[in-house]
Design an enzyme around this catalytic site. Sequence first.
Site, PDB file in Angstrom:
ATOM      1  N   ASP A 304       0.703  -1.068  -0.083  1.00 35.48           N
ATOM      2  CA  ASP A 304      -0.028   0.087  -0.144  1.00 35.48           C
ATOM      3  C   ASP A 304       0.969   1.223   0.144  1.00 35.48           C
ATOM      4  O   ASP A 304       2.165   0.985   0.305  1.00 35.48           O
ATOM      5  CB  ASP A 304      -0.999   0.048   1.096  1.00 35.48           C
ATOM      6  CG  ASP A 304      -2.180   0.960   1.042  1.00 35.48           C
ATOM      7  OD1 ASP A 304      -2.116   1.763   0.335  1.00 35.48           O
ATOM      8  OD2 ASP A 304      -2.934   0.907   1.769  1.00 35.48           O
TER       9      ASP A 304
HETATM   10  C1  BGC Z   1      -4.965   3.431   0.152  1.00 34.13           C
HETATM   11  C2  BGC Z   1      -5.203   2.266  -1.111  1.00 34.13           C
HETATM   12  C3  BGC Z   1      -4.868   3.063  -2.425  1.00 34.13           C
HETATM   13  C4  BGC Z   1      -3.672   3.720  -2.272  1.00 34.13           C
HETATM   14  C5  BGC Z   1      -3.420   4.516  -3.562  1.00 34.13           C
HETATM   15  C6  BGC Z   1      -3.586   4.313   0.056  1.00 34.13           C
HETATM   16  O1  BGC Z   1      -3.658   5.277   0.915  1.00 34.13           O
HETATM   17  O2  BGC Z   1      -4.794   2.624   1.614  1.00 34.13           O
HETATM   18  O3  BGC Z   1      -6.277   1.725  -0.857  1.00 34.13           O
HETATM   19  O4  BGC Z   1      -4.819   2.185  -3.363  1.00 34.13           O
HETATM   20  O5  BGC Z   1      -3.517   4.739  -1.261  1.00 34.13           O
HETATM   21  O6  BGC Z   1      -4.125   5.677  -3.575  1.00 34.13           O
END
Ligand code: BGC
Length: 803
Positions: A304
């Site tokens: 993530d």
């Molecule tokens: C989120 C993810 C997301 C990623 C990219 C993160 O803060 O938890 O679900 O895909 O950002 O935007």
Amino acid sequence: MNNPTHFRKLITLFVFCYFLQNCCIAQSADASLPQLGKDPIGKIIAAMTLEEKAKLLVGAGRGFGPPPAPRTPGKADSPSRPPAPAGPMIGNTEQKVPGAAGNTYAIPRLGIPSIVVSDGPAGVRISPIRKGDSSKTYYATAFPVGTLLASSWDVDLVKKVGEAFGYEVHEYGVDILLGPGMNIHRNPLGGRNFEYYSEDPLVTGRMAAAMVGGIQSNGVGTSIKHFVANNQETHRNSVNTIVSERAMREIYLRGFEIAVKESQPWTVMTSYNKLNGTYTSERTDLLSTILRKEWGFKGFVMTDWGGGKDPVAQMNAGNDLIMPGNPAQAQAIIDAVNNKSLDEKVLDANVAHVLNIIVQSPSFKKYKYSDAPDLKKDAAISRMAAAEGMVLLKNTGNVLPLNGIKMAALFGNTAYDIIAGGTGSGDVNKAYTISLAKGLQNAGLQVNEALLNAYPAYIANAKSKRPKPRNFFERQPPVPEMDLAGMNVDQQAADADIAIITLGRNAGEGADRKLDSDYYLTPAEKSMIKKVSDAFHAKGKKLVVVLNIGGVIEVASWRDEADAILLAWQPGLEAGNAITDVLSGKVDASGKLATTFPMDYKDVPSAKNFPGKEFLDQATGEGFRRQVPAEVTYEDGIYVGYRYYNTFKVDPAYEFGYGLSYTTFKYSDFKMGSPVFKGMMGAMVTVTNTGTVAGKEVVQLYLSAPAAKLDKPAIELKGFAKTRLLQPGESQTLIFEIDPGDLASYDPQQEAWVAESGSYTVSIGASSKDIRQTGKFTLAKDLVVEKDEKALTPQVSIGELKR
Ligand code: BGC
């Protein structure tokens, strides 16, 4: 440098040079070098430098705009200088798909392009408007949120939504969609529950598999997330989730396992949290042993955004790609190989995983995306899916569908300012949202004019006074419900044929929901319900409540005041039209709950340990970078949702699997293959529409297993099916299969899935409490269905809930 024109020219020159340089790199691809797609991956890897490997395994940074103007040696950056990029700039998403979440590093000399990844689970999240391009917009369809889709219990429908969704991903030049989100609804306050499907792993897994299958049928990828045990937003980057191996295997991993085995997502996204002491992105047992070895995952794993701490540990664990990536992470990997603390063979394996996917990507295939998907076609799919997942919770005296109603009085802010989906990365930049007021009008119903005038003005005024959010994660407070004192509700009751109150809730990434004025109604909402209910009932008129919410709220204390309650969830951009389709009866109400509505929050099995403990005295960093060590212990163990309510006989307000229809169904002719389990068991049941309108029924198969050695929940969902649209009098026979895995529970002592000998009960239900048919079979001997490796062992003992 203070002259802005001069500054702009310099930037233009710099960007030009940058493109020139990239073109040169691309053109300089040496024919004698192996090329991705033409030569075996092993040959490509052999031709890569250590630096190239490290950069490929670390994302190219988030959209940080054009390369910065050169620094003047010895001088500080001027305030107008663009921020220094956080990563290498080659293939930056801003060049290709502005607003996308990230991309990978390109190595043109070996024919390796950059691929683009974009959020999120309810629609492609990209910038709707591009700099220097005023002729065109880039909106995407907001599909209904995951929780609504799961409430349809219709995997074919979810696949269809996935197909439409993936088509937009493809047409907007994106290679991998960062979704579906598929964490378990452990607690109603989970801030991102709307993105996720259910409290049950079977529903979660099958929905995710259908969505992945649909999206990927377009030749683009998905990233199932967040792997794993990421069931809260509070301290999401630092929380240590402490869970037993059994709860992990049966509840939190199971959905991911189903999705991987059924649909092979191109990628898996690890979560932010620690699991039993170690970041998920740094756990070899999770990523290499369970995901790859046991489940046969073939794609690549990415972090993530900013997840985990140690790039070397991430590489070793099998977290192939670090996102969004920065040069320090690539350098740490290079240094570790050079000082022999990281084996380059590990990088080679990870690079192979990434290249195996890149070679399938639209970017690699140089797909000429249109940037103009047919959004009208997809809006129709979004509307159809939305109506299929709404749940009719109450319908006393068949108030719904709206018959003979000419004018409705609409109360509640979100009737006029409807919530299509949640916030954060799960939000979608859509061109419009149809309000309920508009939806009803579109269907030819009149909406009480006094309210139609008052509400939008009140909302606009209240919104203009709200403080602007300071960052991406900060949510503006909801607009409080209007004081109805000045609205002469008695007059509205005289003028309109029916009252419809809409209650709205929004939440999203970065924060969990609160009990006060969120899970529980606000004082203004309670008083609105009371006033409207009294005024309309005094005139013999009815009250319908529409719930425009992304997660569970308290309903037991006020539901008696409403004649009907429609749970519309957050239904995407066609919200008002879809709600009207169900309210009017154009579409049968056929959704059922995939998550329990308890009587009260205190009944929730995880209430005592959600969101866990925080250690403020050990906090580090400031502002955005502030991290508070925290831990949450899943003492509820396997008793999540109905597994708890049914076993411990705690009555919910509306149980798992519950939902009314405009018609009624009879279950008959239940048959099971044999009274003895011999490797497989078939079961069938006939469902007949016994009412007066066409409808669909969701049928659930639960199993109760003997509990001589292991503790077992009273019932567990092992199958479900939705009938086709049955006309009055029409029947359909549904067939279920029960395999050995369905009988088994995870025994941590044996590190195996074990089915105990004894008597099993099959219950066919219209909900987890409304069981219509039962049968029994026996298993003669204990059966070890699958032996696994020891993994994810907690480091402390957990006082787990037992029957
Ligand atoms: C989120 C993810 C997301 C990623 C990219 C993160 O803060 O938890 O679900 O895909 O950002 O935007």
